[in-house]
Design a protein around this motif. Structure first.
Motif, mmCIF file in Angstrom:
data_model
loop_
_atom_site.group_PDB
_atom_site.id
_atom_site.type_symbol
_atom_site.label_atom_id
_atom_site.label_comp_id
_atom_site.label_asym_id
_atom_site.label_seq_id
_atom_site.Cartn_x
_atom_site.Cartn_y
_atom_site.Cartn_z
ATOM 1 N N LEU A 110 0.875 -1.170 0.000
ATOM 2 C CA LEU A 110 0.000 0.000 0.000
ATOM 3 C C LEU A 110 0.907 1.214 0.000
ATOM 4 N N ARG A 111 0.713 2.107 -0.959
ATOM 5 C CA ARG A 111 1.608 3.263 -1.116
ATOM 6 C C ARG A 111 0.857 4.582 -1.179
ATOM 7 N N ARG A 112 1.567 5.601 -0.730
ATOM 8 C CA ARG A 112 1.212 7.001 -0.991
ATOM 9 C C ARG A 112 2.439 7.570 -1.683
ATOM 10 N N GLY A 113 2.320 7.815 -2.983
ATOM 11 C CA GLY A 113 3.491 8.212 -3.748
ATOM 12 C C GLY A 113 4.508 7.093 -3.709
ATOM 13 N N ASP A 114 5.743 7.419 -3.354
ATOM 14 C CA ASP A 114 6.791 6.405 -3.260
ATOM 15 C C ASP A 114 6.882 5.779 -1.865
ATOM 16 N N ALA A 115 6.163 6.339 -0.908
ATOM 17 C CA ALA A 115 6.225 5.846 0.469
ATOM 18 C C ALA A 115 5.338 4.620 0.653
ATOM 19 N N VAL A 116 5.881 3.586 1.272
ATOM 20 C CA VAL A 116 5.119 2.380 1.577
ATOM 21 C C VAL A 116 4.482 2.551 2.946
ATOM 22 N N LEU A 117 3.149 2.498 2.985
ATOM 23 C CA LEU A 117 2.423 2.602 4.254
ATOM 24 C C LEU A 117 2.272 1.243 4.923
ATOM 25 N N ASP A 157 -0.913 -6.968 11.895
ATOM 26 C CA ASP A 157 0.432 -6.432 12.080
ATOM 27 C C ASP A 157 0.502 -4.976 11.649
ATOM 28 N N ALA A 158 1.520 -4.266 12.101
ATOM 29 C CA ALA A 158 1.683 -2.848 11.768
ATOM 30 C C ALA A 158 1.909 -2.645 10.274
ATOM 31 N N ASP A 159 2.447 -3.644 9.583
ATOM 32 C CA ASP A 159 2.679 -3.494 8.144
ATOM 33 C C ASP A 159 1.592 -4.159 7.298
ATOM 34 N N GLU A 160 0.440 -4.450 7.910
ATOM 35 C CA GLU A 160 -0.691 -5.041 7.198
ATOM 36 C C GLU A 160 -1.804 -4.026 7.049
ATOM 37 N N ALA A 161 -2.536 -4.135 5.949
ATOM 38 C CA ALA A 161 -3.697 -3.281 5.707
ATOM 39 C C ALA A 161 -4.735 -4.089 4.947
ATOM 40 N N ILE A 206 -8.188 0.233 15.012
ATOM 41 C CA ILE A 206 -7.803 0.462 13.621
ATOM 42 C C ILE A 206 -8.081 1.908 13.226
ATOM 43 N N GLY A 207 -7.472 2.307 12.140
ATOM 44 C CA GLY A 207 -7.764 3.572 11.491
ATOM 45 C C GLY A 207 -8.186 3.264 10.074
ATOM 46 N N CYS A 208 -8.907 4.190 9.442
ATOM 47 C CA CYS A 208 -9.321 3.937 8.073
ATOM 48 C C CYS A 208 -9.283 5.207 7.238
ATOM 49 N N ALA A 209 -9.119 4.995 5.933
ATOM 50 C CA ALA A 209 -9.150 6.083 4.960
ATOM 51 C C ALA A 209 -10.209 5.728 3.931
ATOM 52 N N PHE A 210 -11.130 6.653 3.713
ATOM 53 C CA PHE A 210 -12.170 6.476 2.705
ATOM 54 C C PHE A 210 -11.667 7.063 1.399
ATOM 55 N N LEU A 211 -11.806 6.303 0.314
ATOM 56 C CA LEU A 211 -11.232 6.687 -0.972
ATOM 57 C C LEU A 211 -12.301 6.799 -2.053
ATOM 58 N N ASP A 212 -12.035 7.683 -3.018
ATOM 59 C CA ASP A 212 -12.906 7.722 -4.187
ATOM 60 C C ASP A 212 -12.420 6.682 -5.197
ATOM 61 N N ARG A 213 -13.018 6.650 -6.368
ATOM 62 C CA ARG A 213 -12.698 5.653 -7.381
ATOM 63 C C ARG A 213 -11.241 5.722 -7.844
ATOM 64 N N ASP A 214 -10.622 6.900 -7.756
ATOM 65 C CA ASP A 214 -9.237 7.079 -8.190
ATOM 66 C C ASP A 214 -8.224 6.880 -7.065
ATOM 67 N N GLY A 215 -8.679 6.495 -5.869
ATOM 68 C CA GLY A 215 -7.780 6.297 -4.738
ATOM 69 C C GLY A 215 -7.493 7.568 -3.960
ATOM 70 N N ARG A 216 -8.186 8.656 -4.287
ATOM 71 C CA ARG A 216 -7.989 9.929 -3.591
ATOM 72 C C ARG A 216 -8.703 9.863 -2.239
ATOM 73 N N VAL A 217 -8.004 10.284 -1.195
ATOM 74 C CA VAL A 217 -8.540 10.220 0.163
ATOM 75 C C VAL A 217 -9.629 11.281 0.340
ATOM 76 N N GLU A 276 -8.213 -0.056 5.696
ATOM 77 C CA GLU A 276 -8.120 -0.205 7.145
ATOM 78 C C GLU A 276 -6.714 -0.635 7.514
ATOM 79 N N CYS A 277 -6.152 -0.001 8.535
ATOM 80 C CA CYS A 277 -4.810 -0.309 9.045
ATOM 81 C C CYS A 277 -4.860 -0.284 10.560
ATOM 82 N N ARG A 278 -3.782 -0.729 11.165
ATOM 83 C CA ARG A 278 -3.646 -0.584 12.612
ATOM 84 C C ARG A 278 -3.695 0.902 12.960
ATOM 85 N N ALA A 279 -4.292 1.262 14.065
ATOM 86 C CA ALA A 279 -4.408 2.663 14.469
ATOM 87 C C ALA A 279 -3.039 3.327 14.474
ATOM 88 N N GLY A 280 -2.976 4.534 13.928
ATOM 89 C CA GLY A 280 -1.748 5.307 13.886
ATOM 90 C C GLY A 280 -1.022 5.248 12.556
#
Length: 134
Positions: A16-23, A47-51, A69-80, A102-106
């Motif tokens: 799972l990425r945001r730009g070049d950063a691996v979340l 795990d912390a590296d699971e989503a 957990i924490g979550c990010a809601f996305l549109d069809r293009d992956g935009r938060v 959905e990811c581990r909180a934080g």
């Protein structure tokens, strides 16, 4: 591990990425009715590296989950569209969302509305072409 653990219900995970950063190094994709219904309920040790990327989803809850957990809601293009981290037990929803991550909180603490998330799909073996004499 329980039978309904998400990694037993989904294809192999991808980063799972945001730009070049691996979340998260292992992002599972829940796209079947069963995997979407079960979600993280059978996965008490996320795990912390699971989503989990849930397709065709605009609302989630945390009732019955052991881990926060924490979550990010996305549109069809992956935009938060919205980040909820940590997710309250009663859950959250976003009208117009196409997917939820959905990811581990934080883990999503640095994600902002407008960021684009993507899950690097691993090509199917039938798509890989082998050439002789390389």
């Amino acid at each position: 591990m329980g039978r309904l653990r998400i990694d037993r219900l989904t294809p192999p995970p991808a980063p799972l990425r945001r730009g070049d950063a691996v979340l998260a190094g292992r992002c599972h994709r829940a796209s079947t009715p069963r995997s979407r219904l079960v979600g993280l309920l059978g996965t008490p040790d996320l795990d912390a590296d699971e989503a989990l990327w849930i397709t065709r989803c605009a609302a989630v809850h945390a009732i019955g989950l052991r881990a926060r957990i924490g979550c990010a809601f996305l549109d069809r293009d992956g935009r938060v569209l919205r980040v909820v981290d940590p997710l309250p037990r009663r859950g959250a929803h976003v009208r117009g969302a196409d997917a939820v991550v959905e990811c581990r909180a934080g883990v999503l603490a640095g994600i902002a509305v407008g960021d684009v998330l993507r899950r690097d799909e691993i090509p199917a073996t039938s798509d890989i072409r082998v050439t002789a004499g390389g």
